[in-house]
Design a protein around this motif. Structure first.
Motif, short mmCIF file in Angstrom:
data_model
loop_
_atom_site.label_atom_id
_atom_site.label_comp_id
_atom_site.label_asym_id
_atom_site.label_seq_id
_atom_site.Cartn_x
_atom_site.Cartn_y
_atom_site.Cartn_z
N UNK A 165 0.83 -1.20 0.00
CA UNK A 165 0.00 0.00 0.00
C UNK A 165 0.87 1.26 0.00
N UNK A 166 1.91 1.26 0.81
CA UNK A 166 2.79 2.43 0.86
C UNK A 166 4.13 2.03 1.44
N UNK A 167 5.14 2.82 1.12
CA UNK A 167 6.46 2.64 1.70
C UNK A 167 7.08 4.00 1.96
N UNK A 168 7.83 4.10 3.04
CA UNK A 168 8.45 5.36 3.41
C UNK A 168 9.87 5.11 3.88
N UNK A 169 10.72 6.07 3.68
CA UNK A 169 12.10 6.02 4.15
C UNK A 169 12.24 6.87 5.41
N UNK A 170 13.16 6.46 6.27
CA UNK A 170 13.45 7.25 7.47
C UNK A 170 14.95 7.24 7.72
N UNK A 171 15.49 8.40 8.03
CA UNK A 171 16.85 8.49 8.55
C UNK A 171 16.72 8.58 10.06
N UNK A 172 16.98 7.48 10.71
CA UNK A 172 16.83 7.41 12.17
C UNK A 172 18.08 7.96 12.84
N UNK A 173 17.88 8.86 13.79
CA UNK A 173 18.98 9.42 14.56
C UNK A 173 19.09 8.67 15.89
N UNK A 174 20.22 8.03 16.09
CA UNK A 174 20.42 7.26 17.31
C UNK A 174 20.66 8.21 18.49
N UNK A 175 20.60 7.69 19.72
CA UNK A 175 20.84 8.55 20.89
C UNK A 175 22.22 9.19 20.90
N UNK A 176 23.17 8.64 20.15
CA UNK A 176 24.52 9.25 20.11
C UNK A 176 24.80 9.95 18.79
N UNK A 177 23.72 10.38 18.12
CA UNK A 177 23.80 11.29 16.96
C UNK A 177 24.41 10.68 15.70
N UNK A 178 24.45 9.37 15.59
CA UNK A 178 24.73 8.74 14.30
C UNK A 178 23.39 8.53 13.59
N UNK A 179 23.41 8.13 12.32
CA UNK A 179 22.18 7.93 11.57
C UNK A 179 22.12 6.52 11.01
N UNK A 180 20.90 6.04 10.85
CA UNK A 180 20.64 4.72 10.28
C UNK A 180 19.49 4.84 9.28
N UNK A 181 19.65 4.20 8.13
CA UNK A 181 18.60 4.23 7.10
C UNK A 181 17.61 3.09 7.34
N UNK A 182 16.36 3.47 7.52
CA UNK A 182 15.25 2.51 7.68
C UNK A 182 14.30 2.64 6.49
#
Length: 205
Positions: A179-196
């Protein structure tokens, strides 16, 4: 390597809620996608691998009355229950492995931001999907978030299987419509990023 249950019990026994990379103060995209599925407030919603996530808190605040959270770690669920307080009694807390669990009821919405990308073995993924199929009602919605194709290759010391909406669709099979898909750049508690990536599917029928 300890088994999955032992690993996650140890993680939640030794780290606080905001001391893990996947911590979110507010699970915004998860909430948006669940709301977009348009379940009524009596709909049955389950959060797979929910751990100490704040999604249950937010859904309770939204007025949903039939909630379940499943996780391998009793320690994680205990942390969530302690944080939520008295209202935690309104949630069905299930200590189980999503690949071997036997659902006792059907659900209108299945949400997972934490479990599926740790299933690097195709047999485990097939077992997970079999449980999903047995638990989700026709017309029900499935929201699965994983590390994206350009996301981390490991998390919490474990290898992960990265996905996009196409690979998830292949895992779920033709009974489920994207139905839908979305991207997120998740910011960890120590300010690095992860692509979800977050993908929502609807069960046909």
């Amino acid at each position: 390597m300890p088994d999955r249950t032992t690993h996650w019990q140890n993680v939640y026994a030794t780290k606080g809620e905001a001391e893990v990379s996947w911590f979110q103060d507010s699970p915004t995209i998860s909430l948006d996608m669940i709301r977009a599925a348009n379940p009524d407030r009596g709909a049955a919603i389950i959060d797979i691998g929910g751990g100490a996530s704040r999604l249950a808190d937010a859904l309770l605040q939204d007025g949903y009355r039939d909630l379940a959270v499943l996780d391998l770690s009793a320690n994680a669920l205990d942390a969530a229950k302690k944080r939520i307080g008295v209202a935690a009694s309104k949630v069905d807390w299930i200590v189980a492995d999503a690949t071997t669990w036997r659902p006792a009821k059907a659900y209108d919405v299945w949400h997972d931001r934490a479990a599926f990308h740790f299933l690097t073995d195709s047999g485990d993924r097939a077992a997970y999907v079999a449980r999903l199929r047995s638990a989700i009602v026709p017309g029900g919605h499935v929201v699965i978030a994983t590390f994206a194709l350009d996301g981390p290759e490991r998390c919490s010391g474990l290898p992960v299987q990265r996905h996009d909406s196409a690979s998830l669709a292949a895992e779920l099979g033709t009974d489920f419509e994207l139905v839908e898909t979305r991207s997120e750049t998740h910011h960890t508690p120590w300010d690095s990023t992860q692509a979800f990536q977050f993908s929502r599917f609807k069960r046909r029928g």
